[in-house]
Write a protein that holds these residues in place. Structure first.
Motif, PDB file in Angstrom:
ATOM      1  N   ARG B 296       0.835  -1.211   0.000  1.00  0.00           N
ATOM      2  CA  ARG B 296       0.000   0.000   0.000  1.00  0.00           C
ATOM      3  C   ARG B 296       0.867   1.258   0.000  1.00  0.00           C
ATOM      4  N   SER B 337      -7.829  -1.695  -3.435  1.00  0.00           N
ATOM      5  CA  SER B 337      -9.069  -1.605  -2.659  1.00  0.00           C
ATOM      6  C   SER B 337      -8.766  -1.472  -1.171  1.00  0.00           C
ATOM      7  N   ALA B 340      -7.843   2.071  -0.619  1.00  0.00           N
ATOM      8  CA  ALA B 340      -9.040   2.903  -0.628  1.00  0.00           C
ATOM      9  C   ALA B 340      -9.772   2.781   0.708  1.00  0.00           C
ATOM     10  N   ASP B 341      -9.824   1.550   1.226  1.00  0.00           N
ATOM     11  CA  ASP B 341     -10.471   1.332   2.526  1.00  0.00           C
ATOM     12  C   ASP B 341      -9.780   2.131   3.621  1.00  0.00           C
ATOM     13  N   GLU B 342      -8.468   2.200   3.509  1.00  0.00           N
ATOM     14  CA  GLU B 342      -7.730   2.917   4.547  1.00  0.00           C
ATOM     15  C   GLU B 342      -7.697   4.409   4.285  1.00  0.00           C
ATOM     16  N   ASP B 343      -8.428   4.821   3.255  1.00  0.00           N
ATOM     17  CA  ASP B 343      -8.546   6.245   2.973  1.00  0.00           C
ATOM     18  C   ASP B 343      -7.226   6.866   2.525  1.00  0.00           C
ATOM     19  N   LEU B 344      -6.401   6.057   1.847  1.00  0.00           N
ATOM     20  CA  LEU B 344      -5.144   6.596   1.336  1.00  0.00           C
ATOM     21  C   LEU B 344      -5.366   7.225  -0.039  1.00  0.00           C
ATOM     22  N   VAL B 346      -8.470   7.732  -3.538  1.00  0.00           N
ATOM     23  CA  VAL B 346      -9.844   7.576  -4.041  1.00  0.00           C
ATOM     24  C   VAL B 346      -9.761   7.200  -5.516  1.00  0.00           C
ATOM     25  N   THR B 356      -5.368  10.821  -1.354  1.00  0.00           N
ATOM     26  CA  THR B 356      -6.007  11.758  -0.442  1.00  0.00           C
ATOM     27  C   THR B 356      -4.901  12.467   0.327  1.00  0.00           C
ATOM     28  N   GLU B 357      -5.271  13.371   1.177  1.00  0.00           N
ATOM     29  CA  GLU B 357      -4.261  14.075   1.967  1.00  0.00           C
ATOM     30  C   GLU B 357      -3.540  13.086   2.889  1.00  0.00           C
ATOM     31  N   THR B 358      -4.298  12.143   3.473  1.00  0.00           N
ATOM     32  CA  THR B 358      -3.689  11.111   4.331  1.00  0.00           C
ATOM     33  C   THR B 358      -2.669  10.301   3.543  1.00  0.00           C
ATOM     34  N   GLY B 359      -3.061   9.935   2.331  1.00  0.00           N
ATOM     35  CA  GLY B 359      -2.175   9.128   1.486  1.00  0.00           C
ATOM     36  C   GLY B 359      -0.890   9.875   1.200  1.00  0.00           C
TER      37      GLY B 359
END
Lengths: 381, 369
Positions: B296, B337, B340-344, B346, B356-359
């Motif tokens: 990831r 996927s 995406a689940d971990e919000d890294l 979209v 994302t910002e987290t990613g």
């Protein structure tokens, strides 16, 4: 009774001696690798781990034929070594602990099975526990055939995989860098070690079979630095121990076979450790003594040289002078004898001593090269 | 006390005593010395028996313990000649001494109480029949008193010399430098091992002494990193093995000592597989988790690298990952996927992946920028 005559004419004795000799050859040859690879005690684990296999083979087949029991033993012994390898690979336990666990737990399981078998209403189970200490007297010709065939396979493997086993024993990293499958070779060698051990279980017993792997090889190691000579010697020692032990135990009353064979092998080790040239303890002691004498003689030579420097060259010196120079700590007479033998010093008619031309050269050389040169000469002496 | 209870008590005391001494054997990599000692004490017993002609003589224990220490000395003397290595010298010394003992027994002591089966099997089942009587008062099984004493000795020894044992086990060099006399301590400890082995030998036989000395400590060593905890765990495991072993033996009517060893083996296997930190299963799960985590992170770094670059449209497609990161399509799909689940990241409408910002944060953190 004459053991030698019996060996030739007594059928039982001949069978037993043949069987014990064969297993000695095989265990000796394969044991060489175990000792060289610092895996001597793997043999101990294998032979103990074989016990449940023997009993289980008997329970499952109901047969006491040597082949069946030996196969059971081999499977269990092999499984035991794999478990040791797994414990070492997948946990932080050192190898000795892994060996101890496998050895004792497998043996414990074997005892459980053995006590279970002893309650079975079957007379033929009697004698399974002779596997603990070995019982050569019950050996039949077909047992010897099984031993010989399995042993021949193991010996053949040593010849066929000679190069691989040699690299595995001395430089496995090098082998791996050449792309050789060292792990598979390791398992292969261990498999044949297992065979060498299980064929001896009936004669020497589970408890002591490991000694048959270690002792001949440890004895052979003292006599040579070459792998091929060591394998041959070890096989020879193994055979000697096997035959002698079997003979002694079958001619004397109440002498168990396994322990007797092990003691014979141990005697061979002691003899080898004492007398082997180059490495043996006695050899080393003699060597040390000669060296010490040499050093003393050199010191006296140095004194003679120093004296010659003060006087005109051919002036003879009395032994007492030399003794005083050594402060009485050296047997000067003996040192002078050695020097005379080597032509470095000469006795004149009055009993005095002079340094010779060669002695002068030698002393000068020693003086030039300093203390280091001195050491060099001691080393080569 | 019933006979069963007495046997269990003896079994527990024997196992705990063995396991305490065994902890240091395992940690000092001298596990197989227990194998050697537990065999050679027999020779000590036999020799003293020939002198005293009394199987109950207390000198038997002394002789046996002395022989145990002599074994250690012999092995070390053999190693010092530099003619054989340590493993081989252990394997030479104890079979030889044990052989002498077995030959002496079968040849000269056949009619008395010493016999080779007892040597290997032990006679814990008979423990309740040999009583200790003082002035006509029955004080319980003799072996319970003997092994109780041995257990007490072990506890006292470890408690008194705890610091010394610990230091010389983990850092022998420092111990020597601080003047702890490691040689003296070593021999004192080996004497303790010998005494324990002699006592246990009577109950469970020579080879199972090894099982009790090595297996519970090894099991405990897989479960904990702290020496006091390893000691306690090892005693608990040993007691458990003794009880489980006894009841198994009672159910299937088999050798008690053999069942105790087997139970210890099963407990070891359980710890080997299931230990929370170092068990095979825990390690395998941790490896797999780390593999996905790493994948990831790789994905996030990859996306960050190409973000805003001219080739971003192409590089940020899931189908492209196979080409760039050499991932199998199935593997790539799962990583995407999970990420995406971990919000890294979209998934955009056109199939592109956007961090994302987290990613972005975690990718930057991984690259130390």
């Amino acid at each position: 009774m004459n053991p030698l005559r019996d060996l030739l004419f007594d059928y039982t004795l001949r069978t037993v001696a043949l069987g014990a000799g064969t297993l000695g050859i095989v265990a000796g040859a394969l044991g060489t690798y175990a000792v060289l690879r610092r895996q001597s005690l793997l043999g101990d684990a294998i032979s103990h781990a074989a016990l449940p296999g023997i009993v289980l083979a008997f329970i499952l087949t109901g047969m006491k034929s040597t082949l069946v029991l030996v196969l059971g033993a081999a499977l269990a012994g092999w499984l035991g070594t794999l478990v040791v390898m797994m414990i070492v690979r997948h946990s932080r336990l050192p190898e000795d602990s892994a060996l101890g666990i496998v050895l004792s737990v497998f043996f414990g399981a074997g005892l459980v099975l053995l006590t279970y078998v002893q309650k079975l209403p079957d007379a033929s189970q009697a004698g399974l526990d002779s596997f603990l200490f070995g019982q050569a007297a019950t050996m039949l010709e077909r047992d010897v055939v099984v031993i010989a065939v399995l042993g021949a396979i193991a010996l053949l493997a040593v010849v066929v995989f000679w190069k691989e086993f040699k690299i595995l024993s001395f430089d496995p990293e090098f082998g791996a860098s050449l792309g050789m499958p060292m792990r598979s070779i390791d398992i292969l060698l261990t498999t044949f070690l297992v065979i060498a051990i299980v064929i001896g279980l009936q004669t020497v017993g589970v408890v002591l079979m490991s000694a048959m792997v270690i002792a001949p090889a440890a004895a052979a190691r003292q006599w040579t630095n070459s792998l091929s000579v060591m394998v041959l010697l070890s096989a020879l020692f193994g055979a000697m121990a096997g035959v002698t032990g079997a003979l002694i135990s079958s001619t004397a009353q109440h002498v168990p076979t396994g322990p007797t064979i092990v003691l014979c092998a141990t005697v061979l080790v002691l003899i080898s450790m004492a007398f082997a040239p180059e490495r043996g303890l006695i050899w080393a002691a003699v060597q040390r003594r000669q060296q010490r004498r040499q050093i003393r003689a050199d010191a006296v030579l140095g004194d003679l040289y120093a004296l010659a420097g003060h006087h005109e060259s051919e002036h003879a010196h009395d032994v007492t002078v030399l003794e005083a120079m050594r402060a009485g700590r050296t047997d000067v007479h003996r040192a002078l004898d050695i020097l005379e033998e080597r032509g470095l010093a000469r006795r004149d008619g009055t009993g005095g001593w002079t340094i010779t031309r060669a002695g002068r050269a030698e002393a000068e050389q020693a003086g030039e090269s300093g203390p280091d040169g001195q050491h060099e000469r001691e080393g080569s002496a | 006390m019933s006979i069963e209870l007495e046997i269990q008590l003896v079994a527990v005391v024997v196992s705990v005593a063995c396991s305490l001494a065994g902890v240091f054997l395992v940690l000092r990599r001298m596990a197989l010395m227990s194998d050697a000692i537990s065999h050679t004490v027999l020779l000590g017993i036999v020799l003293v028996f020939f002198i005293t002609r009394d199987i109950a003589s207390p000198f038997l224990v002394l002789g046996a313990a002395a022989m145990g220490v002599a074994t250690v000395g012999l092995v070390e003397a053999l190693v010092r000649t530099r003619l054989v290595r340590e493993d081989a010298s252990i394997g030479l010394v104890f079979p030889a001494l044990f052989s002498i003992a077995v030959i002496l027994i079968t040849r000269y002591a056949g009619s008395v109480h010493l016999d080779t089966d007892a040597v290997l099997l032990g006679e814990i089942a008979f423990a309740p029949f040999r009583r200790l009587e003082v002035g006509g008062v029955d004080l319980g099984p003799r072996s319970l008193w003997v092994m109780g004493g041995v257990l007490l000795l072990n506890i006292t020894f470890i408690a008194l010399l705890y610091k010394e044992l610990k230091l010389s086990t983990f850092d022998p060099g420092l111990a020597a430098a601080l003047g702890f006399a490691p040689g003296l301590l070593h021999y004192a400890f080996m004497t303790l091992v010998s005494i324990t082995a002699v006592g246990a030998f009577d109950a469970v036989g020579s080879i199972l002494v090894v099982a009790l000395m090595i297996t519970p400590p090894a099991t405990a060593y897989l479960l904990s990193d702290s020496l006091p905890r390893v000691l306690i765990l090892s005693a608990v495991i040993a007691a458990l093995a003794a009880l489980v072993g006894f009841w198994t033996a009672w159910l299937v009517d088999a050798s008690i000592a053999g069942c105790m060893a087997s139970a210890a083996g099963v407990l070891f296997l359980l710890a080997f597989l299931l230990a929370p930190e170092r068990g095979v299963i825990a390690v395998a799960r941790r490896r797999s988790r780390q593999r996905w985590e790493f994948a990831r992170l790789m994905l996030a770094i990859h996306l960050l690298h190409h973000e805003g670059a001219p080739d971003a449209a192409n590089e940020s497609r899931e189908t492209h990952l196979g080409e760039h990161l050499r991932w199998e399509p199935k593997f790539a799909r799962r990583v995407v996927s999970e990420a995406a689940d971990e919000d890294l990241l979209v998934r955009l409408q056109d199939g592109r992946l956007e961090l994302t910002e987290t990613g972005r944060d975690s990718a930057r953190k991984a690259m130390l920028v």
